[in-house]
Design an enzyme around this catalytic site. Structure first.
Site, mmCIF file in Angstrom:
data_model
loop_
_atom_site.group_PDB
_atom_site.id
_atom_site.type_symbol
_atom_site.label_atom_id
_atom_site.label_comp_id
_atom_site.label_asym_id
_atom_site.label_seq_id
_atom_site.Cartn_x
_atom_site.Cartn_y
_atom_site.Cartn_z
ATOM 1 N N GLY A 78 0.808 -1.220 0.000
ATOM 2 C CA GLY A 78 0.000 0.000 0.000
ATOM 3 C C GLY A 78 0.842 1.272 0.000
ATOM 4 C CD1 TRP A 81 -4.507 5.435 -0.747
ATOM 5 C CD2 TRP A 81 -4.859 3.443 0.223
ATOM 6 N NE1 TRP A 81 -5.784 5.433 -0.237
ATOM 7 C CE2 TRP A 81 -6.022 4.214 0.357
ATOM 8 C CE3 TRP A 81 -4.850 2.149 0.751
ATOM 9 C CZ2 TRP A 81 -7.168 3.748 0.999
ATOM 10 C CZ3 TRP A 81 -5.983 1.667 1.389
ATOM 11 C CH2 TRP A 81 -7.128 2.469 1.513
ATOM 12 C CG HIS A 138 10.160 -0.762 -0.615
ATOM 13 N ND1 HIS A 138 8.918 -0.519 -0.085
ATOM 14 C CD2 HIS A 138 9.998 -0.717 -1.968
ATOM 15 C CE1 HIS A 138 8.045 -0.330 -1.075
ATOM 16 N NE2 HIS A 138 8.681 -0.433 -2.215
ATOM 17 C CE1 TYR A 226 -3.945 -1.271 -0.006
ATOM 18 C CE2 TYR A 226 -5.596 -2.864 0.691
ATOM 19 C CZ TYR A 226 -5.056 -2.045 -0.282
ATOM 20 O OH TYR A 226 -5.638 -2.006 -1.530
ATOM 21 N NE ARG A 294 -3.429 -7.382 -8.235
ATOM 22 C CZ ARG A 294 -4.379 -8.221 -7.808
ATOM 23 N NH1 ARG A 294 -5.099 -8.884 -8.695
ATOM 24 N NH2 ARG A 294 -4.596 -8.410 -6.516
ATOM 25 C CE LYS A 295 -9.265 -8.567 -9.304
ATOM 26 N NZ LYS A 295 -9.524 -9.927 -8.847
ATOM 27 N N GLY A 296 -6.807 -3.155 -5.733
ATOM 28 C CA GLY A 296 -6.958 -2.334 -4.532
ATOM 29 C C GLY A 296 -8.020 -2.851 -3.579
HETATM 30 P P1 A3P Z 1 -3.393 -5.179 -5.473
HETATM 31 O O1 A3P Z 1 -2.338 -5.762 -6.352
HETATM 32 O O2 A3P Z 1 -3.880 -6.148 -4.447
HETATM 33 O O3 A3P Z 1 -4.504 -4.534 -6.207
HETATM 34 P P2 A3P Z 1 2.335 -0.759 -3.426
HETATM 35 O O4 A3P Z 1 1.809 0.595 -3.628
HETATM 36 O O5 A3P Z 1 3.013 -0.963 -2.094
HETATM 37 O O6 A3P Z 1 3.157 -1.210 -4.573
HETATM 38 O O7 A3P Z 1 1.071 -1.735 -3.330
HETATM 39 C C1 A3P Z 1 0.278 -1.947 -4.455
HETATM 40 C C2 A3P Z 1 -1.073 -2.448 -4.013
HETATM 41 O O8 A3P Z 1 -1.829 -1.349 -3.490
HETATM 42 C C3 A3P Z 1 -1.865 -2.988 -5.182
HETATM 43 O O9 A3P Z 1 -2.713 -4.001 -4.624
HETATM 44 C C4 A3P Z 1 -2.645 -1.763 -5.618
HETATM 45 O O10 A3P Z 1 -3.768 -2.052 -6.401
HETATM 46 C C5 A3P Z 1 -3.003 -1.162 -4.265
HETATM 47 N N1 A3P Z 1 -3.315 0.280 -4.323
HETATM 48 C C6 A3P Z 1 -2.659 1.236 -5.021
HETATM 49 N N2 A3P Z 1 -3.238 2.438 -4.833
HETATM 50 C C7 A3P Z 1 -4.275 2.237 -3.991
HETATM 51 C C8 A3P Z 1 -5.269 3.103 -3.445
HETATM 52 N N3 A3P Z 1 -5.301 4.390 -3.725
HETATM 53 N N4 A3P Z 1 -6.191 2.561 -2.632
HETATM 54 C C9 A3P Z 1 -6.181 1.237 -2.343
HETATM 55 N N5 A3P Z 1 -5.272 0.364 -2.841
HETATM 56 C C10 A3P Z 1 -4.325 0.856 -3.653
#
Ligand code: A3P
Length: 328
Positions: A78, A81, A138, A226, A294-296
């Site tokens: 997350g 986000w 990270h 998250y 992707r899906k969030g």
């Molecule tokens: P999914 O692959 O389960 O959809 P990171 O930002 O640490 O790379 O994590 C990516 C994950 O956070 C992905 O999960 C992505 O879809 C989700 N994500 C990105 N932006 C988001 C948002 N604004 N709200 C909720 N989830 C989000």
């Protein structure tokens, strides 16, 4: 790209070559540094070139300021986000939220990753000043540059259910991969992931490091989840704003500013922006930031994992997070 390889890679070459190596996570050659696996050299076509050499350079020279704010996470938890939320909160005077402003908010135009840089990257080391006091990483807690701890600046960590982190990582790496080889099968990377052989892994140790720090130094390390942000965004955003020193006033709350931040940083809005601002340069190696959306959703991993995989991941999580009050 190779020509751009930095002096950092050259400088730390011998130290990196001496680091333990293991079976790699997909196409990435990982090295174990201070208990965690990191990529080295310039390894991918993302804009940010993460490397263990950059971590070493930061540990040698990086000077954090007490006013800096750091966002930390294991990849796919997350981060994007959290970057967007913190950036919108900290810059809400300069960039008004909602539609009342004549200025277009940067998050409608540029990726959260361009607004908030990762520090362990070539691009940050070459131009640290553009961070404007808000940075992400990270790196594991124990390997953070010493000045981040000693200067007492706030560190916000975001953690996510390991099952969703694993599935999200698998999708992400398959999208990052060039098309010259077949997609990686989930089963084939599962064993590597649970062993910890993934970028910034082992996931569980990464989380435990920051969780313990948040219990020992609660005024300096905020531990977010998250799933909690999904459940009660208003409360979590308020908490985040207070912690990083930008609390919402009663007037702002009444005016719906918290909701505006949440709306601006919603999955749909950020994804929309990333699509609209796709890099149109056909010759560029850069991958569109659309890849970060992707899906969030919470719990999407059940659609991909076998019952056995779920049991194994749950068992590790239970054991590793025992007594640390981390539940999903
Ligand atoms: P999914 O692959 O389960 O959809 P990171 O930002 O640490 O790379 O994590 C990516 C994950 O956070 C992905 O999960 C992505 O879809 C989700 N994500 C990105 N932006 C988001 C948002 N604004 N709200 C909720 N989830 C989000």
């Amino acid at each position: 790209r190779k020509e751009k390889m930095s002096i950092f890679i050259e400088k730390y070459k011998d130290r990196v070559l001496a680091l333990p190596k293991d079976e790699s996570w997909m196409m990435i050659d990982l090295r174990n540094y201070q208990g965690f696996w990191y990529s080295h050299g310039v390894w991918n076509n993302l804009n940010a070139n993460f490397s263990v050499e950059a971590i070493m350079a930061l540990q040698d020279d990086f000077q954090a300021q007490p006013t800096d704010v750091f966002l930390a996470s294991h990849a796919k938890s997350g981060t994007t986000w959290l970057k967007a939320l913190a950036f919108a909160i900290m810059n809400r005077t300069k960039f008004k939220l909602g539609n009342c402003s004549s200025l277009v908010h940067p998050l409608r135009n540029i990726s959260p990753h361009d607004c908030v840089p990762f520090i362990e990257t070539e691009s940050f080391l070459n131009n640290p000043s553009y961070a404007n006091g808000l940075m992400a990483t990270h790196i594991s807690y124990t390997s953070l540059p010493e000045s981040i701890i000693s200067s007492g600046c706030p560190i916000v960590y975001i953690c996510r259910n390991p099952k969703d982190v694993f599935v999200s990582s698998w999708h992400f790496m398959n999208k990052l991969k060039d098309n010259s080889s077949d997609p990686m099968e989930l089963e084939n990377v599962f064993d590597l992931f649970i062993k910890g052989n993934a970028p910034n892994g082992p996931l569980w140790d990464h989380v435990v490091g920051y969780r313990k720090a948040s219990l020992e130094r609660p005024d300096k390390v905020l531990f977010l989840k998250y799933e909690e942000i999904q459940k009660d965004a208003n409360n979590e955003v308020k908490k985040l704003a207070e912690f990083i020193g930008y609390p919402f006033t009663k007037e702002e709350e009444a005016a719906g500013e918290i909701e505006e931040v949440i709306k601006l940083c919603s999955f749909e809005k950020l994804r929309e922006a990333s699509k609209a601002n796709k890099d149109g340069d056909e010759t560029s190696n850069a991958i569109s930031d659309e890849i970060y959306f992707r899906k969030g959703k919470v719990g999407d991993s059940v659609n991909y994992l076998t019952t056995e995989m779920i049991q194994i991941l749950d068992k590790i999580t239970k054991k590793k997070y025992d007594g640390l009050d981390i539940s999903f």
